[in-house]
Structures are given as structure tokens and as C-alpha cells.
Design an enzyme around this catalytic site. Sequence first.
Site, PDB file in Angstrom:
ATOM      1  N   ASP A 512      50.141  27.657  74.700  1.00 50.59           N
ATOM      2  CA  ASP A 512      50.523  28.284  73.438  1.00 50.59           C
ATOM      3  C   ASP A 512      49.945  27.531  72.248  1.00 50.59           C
ATOM      4  OD1 ASP A 512      53.928  29.169  74.476  1.00 50.59           O
ATOM      5  OD2 ASP A 512      51.977  30.046  74.942  1.00 50.59           O
ATOM      6  N   ASP A 514      51.167  26.240  69.697  1.00 52.45           N
ATOM      7  CA  ASP A 514      52.253  25.597  68.953  1.00 52.45           C
ATOM      8  C   ASP A 514      52.377  24.146  69.403  1.00 52.45           C
ATOM      9  OD1 ASP A 514      53.387  25.748  71.462  1.00 52.45           O
ATOM     10  OD2 ASP A 514      54.829  27.317  70.949  1.00 52.45           O
TER      11      ASP A 514
END
Length: 662
Positions: A512, A514
Site C-alpha cells: 500500500d 501508506d
Amino acid sequence: MAQKQTQYSESSITVLKGLEPVKERPGMYTRTDSPTHICQEVIDNAADEALGGYASEIQVEIHDDGSLSVKDNGRGIPVGIHPAEGLPVVELVFTQLHAGGKFNKKDGGSAYAFSGGLHGVGVSVTNALSSRLEVTVKREGKIHRIVFSDGFVIGPLTEIGKCAVKDSGTEVRVWPNGKYFETPQYSIPELERLLRAKAVLLSGVTVSLTRRLKGADEAVTQTWHYPDGLKSYLADLISEAREAVPVFSCENYISDGHEGDFSVGEGAAFALTWLEEGSCANESYVNLIPTPLGGTHEAGLKQAVFQAVNNFITLHNLLPRGVKVQSDDVFGKAAFVLSARVLDPQFQGQTKDKLTNRDALKLVAAVAGDPLELWLNQNVEFGKKIADLAIKQAQARMRSVKKIEKKKGSGVAVLPGKLTDCESEDIRENELFLVEGDSAGGSAKLARDKATQAILPLRGKVLNSFEVHPDQLFGNAEIHDISVAIGVDPHGAGDSPDLSGLRYGKIAILSDADVDGSHIQVLLLTLFYRHFPKLIADGHIYVAQPPLFRVDVSAQGKSKPARKFYALDQGELDSILERLQKEGLSDNKYSISRFKGLGEMNPDQLKDTTMHPDTRRLLQVQIPDGAAEDTQNIFVKLMGKGEAASRRAWMEAEGDTAEVDI
């Protein structure tokens, strides 16, 4: 012993103004092996005048004092005072980064419809890295001159004479500053290739290079002029090779009345042939700028050619049983010259070696496919020769895969059950994606090319293996599965591991966009750095870059359908929004959504942005020469179990520079 703290306060921040950033970090703006590229920036400006139809001659001369001059008979750089800046425009162009006449193309505010220049950086970089630079402008019946040194004006703009009103143009003479370059010598072969290509791509324009040969008393002039354009240029490039079919050439540009995503005038011209033997010469250009590393326009041509040839093979039932033709089989013996014309080109880096517009792939594929397919079916004999070459390449590839394959003992490990493997056995094209979580793994399985891409979902975060003994590594199920899937055993930096069992040419970490995703990236990079260093050294490890944001633009009538843009980070998002605002779109005409994770992306989005070779961004993991010790120290500080105190001190010192993702 207490570690000395480095002072970090308001006075620690340095602001570089004007052209100082270029002098401080020249490698960010140009190639520093020789001064050739900074002179190419000046040549490109003259070529942009010719591309617009304003110049018919470009004269380049290398002088005895080491300087180089570029002269054109275009419109001449404006010499009047800029209405906002209060300085002569010619001075702004050479002294201010991001000052130029190639912005605002879509709203008609640019001096150029199509150009290689993008952001007004080129010639200001040339000026910054030159000990002296003189600009002479003929415009509106007057001759003006301005002189610079190290980027600063030392001879203000002055009128030095008169000329005929119809006599216009610009001459720039550059004395490169040797301290910024590895060698002061220009690369003559590179200059010759560049100038010859400009003559090919600019119909009716004469390009020349004047220089004194070693030991000669007088200077000699080489002149390039190609009345047949790309076709005759490609014939020159492959003069020593044997053609299988005659050169096919085509020009196809978007015309008025066309409905779609492309603007009038965009398109491509290309010349293409196949060789029976000899080296393949492939060159590509975007708005006359050479792109030696290719890019999306080349991918578009390859897609169009593969589709056309594959359709021809299918139509005429030429494919032997058990043989599957791939794109590289079709292009294995192809030679081409491609010149794309793109309204708003995006390049990888200031040196413009590679085009990155995703639209360019669709554009070139759209304008190149139909003409080539028509030519193949009008020339069936030539089409069958091309098909035969592609089929032979495919058969040779399949034989080589079987030859490379090694018989394994009975003790071979069973592949992990959660591994979704690919069909191909050729490690040169096979790719393994290590995906964060089962949810993202499910999307990736649907988004992959099952012929060449394999997916291995990982549960949670992998063990920090920096200080784990090799004998204990397989106690962790995830590390065990990774090792078995890739077919290579853990090893140390000084070992000579057996890579004959390697099953994938590219191993990509896909997590991801993030903080948690970054943590998983670091843990996997630690594993490969510590226990599979040969894979990094041989260039097999990559990091995929999924986007963080998506921008959906509503349709605006029949001529402008709905569009989607993806942004890797906030900076790219801001750039997209600025572009939409320049198009005159109000806030209610588009929406912004943020991906919480890969599992939230549908397979088509994941394929287009992260997994398809033509449109993804995949970063190769490398350790730069001479950086081995620094890399080791960073891993020790970040991943060592006994380094908590130094990590805390580092975070206290640098914590305010972090971008927090809340």
C-alpha cells in the site's frame, strides 16, 4: 562516548536563488559527462523554431577556442521589456529557471503549438554552466546582443547594428565551464546523430555542422538534408544490414473533426522494416527531442505493430501448433525510426531521455495500427515474411527456455499453495509480485498478465530478518515461501550462490502507498539485502509504486469524454489539479478520491497503474558504487535490535522533517 549533536536550527536552511541550484547540483539538470547536452538544449530551441515553420536553416559551429555556436533564421528571441518582470525577455529566458515561450499550449497562449521544450529550464541551465555565453538577435530590422558569464549578465542588451526587416534569427555562442564536466570535449558522434536526425524530422530544413578536423588547416562543413524524410534516414541507419522486406513509412496526425482524447496535430510519423540479419537500429523522438531510453510512444508503436502482425498471422492461419507469438518475437528483428508529436509531453528527468505520458501509448497505437495492417494485407508476400521471422523468433525463445531449464533432484521443495504462478517458464520475462495481504492479492491476481506475472500474497508484516541467523530463517513461514517461490536459497554477501533455479527475472514488492506499506517494503528490502544480496546485485529486485489518489473528471460534451488521472503522492495530485484548472475546469467538474489500500482498487485500476509494463512505475533496487558502507550503516541504525538509542536520537533530530500520514 557521547555522540556530538549536529546543530539544526533556522539558520541551517539554505535557499538557492536564480541559477544557483543548477551550479550546486548540475547532474539534476543535465548530463555532466561532457558539455554536449547543454549545447543540445540550444539546438533544440532552434529546432522548435523550425518545427513551427519559422526557420529553414540551423547552423552549428565548433570554434577553435572550444566554444560552440548555434544559428537559426527563425523569428529571433524577443528583446523587448517583459510586462511583468521589467527585464528584457531575452535576458529572462537565459537567467530565470521556468521562463520560456512553451507554456499554456492548450489555451493558445504559447509561442509554440508543438515543442520539445516544456518548462523553460533548458537554455538557462546552459547559461549557468558556461563561463561565457553570447546571444545575438536579428529582429524587426535591428541587431541586438547580450553577454553572460556564469549565468550573470556582463554585457547588457545593446543594439549593435541594423539589418533587413525580413532578416531575422538567433545566434547563441556557448563557452562551457570545464569545472562542471568530466571532459571539455564535445561528443562529435552524438552531435552528428542529433543534427542528422533534426534534418530528417524537419522536412525542408537544412542542418549543418562546421568544425576543424585534427591536423587540418581549414574548417569543414557537414550538411544534412533529407528530401524523403524518415524512409531515407532508416535506409542509412541499416545500410550494412540485409532487409527482409522494403521499408514501410507512414505519417498520421489527428485532423479536424476527430472526436476523442487527442488534439488536432498530435500523432506520429514512422519508418519500419525487418532485417534478416545484422543489428537493428531503433530511434525515437518526441517533438524532435531524441529519446534514447524510449518510453510510452515506443510502447505504443510496439503494441500497434504486434497487434497488426498478430492479426495477419491469425487471418492467414500461419501459426504452427503449440507456438505463441509475443511482442518481443515480432520486434526481435525490427528496425524503426519513430517521430511522435505530442501536445504536452512529459519526460523522465530534465535530460528528456524517456517519454512517460500514458496518453502517448494510446495515441501512437491508434495512429500506427490501421495503416500498417492495411499495408500488410495489401502486400501479403511481405506480410508472410514478417510473420515467418516472428514465428522463428518465438520457436527459438521456446527452445532456449527448455535448454535453460535444469533437472532438479527429488528433494525439490513444493511451491507454496498460495502462490499463483505464471504460465511462462522464461525467467527473462517472468515477474513475481510480493503483495501485502490476501485482499490485495486477490485484486492483483485479477489484474495480472497470467502468462508472465505471478502473485504471492503475504500475511501481515514479514519478520525483521536483519539479525536472524540463516539457519533459523525458515522458521518463518513467509520467508520460507518467498525463498521456495523464487527458487534461490538464502546466502551471504561474500557467497557465490547458485542462481540456476531462479524462477523470475523481476521480483517486485507491491504494498500500500501508506506508512504501513512503507514498513512492509523496508522489512522485505532488509530480507533481500541481508539474505539474498546477489538478487539485488544482479538487478532482480524492484519496488512497485501504486498511486495514492485518483481524480475523476466528468465528461464535457461529446468531444471530451470522462477522464481518470492517478497521482503517486500529494505533489503529483497538485500538478494534476493545476493542469485541470488551466483547462478551465471548476471544482465541481472533478472529484478526488484516496485509495486506502491495494485491496480497494479494482483489478483494471491496479493493472493500469501498477502492473502493466507499459504504464506502471517500477523502481529497480540498486546499491550505488561506493555506497556499500553507508547502506550498511543505515540498515544497522534502522533495523538493528541494539540500536534503539541511536534511532531515538535520530528521530529527535530529524523528526520535524517527516511527512506524517494521518
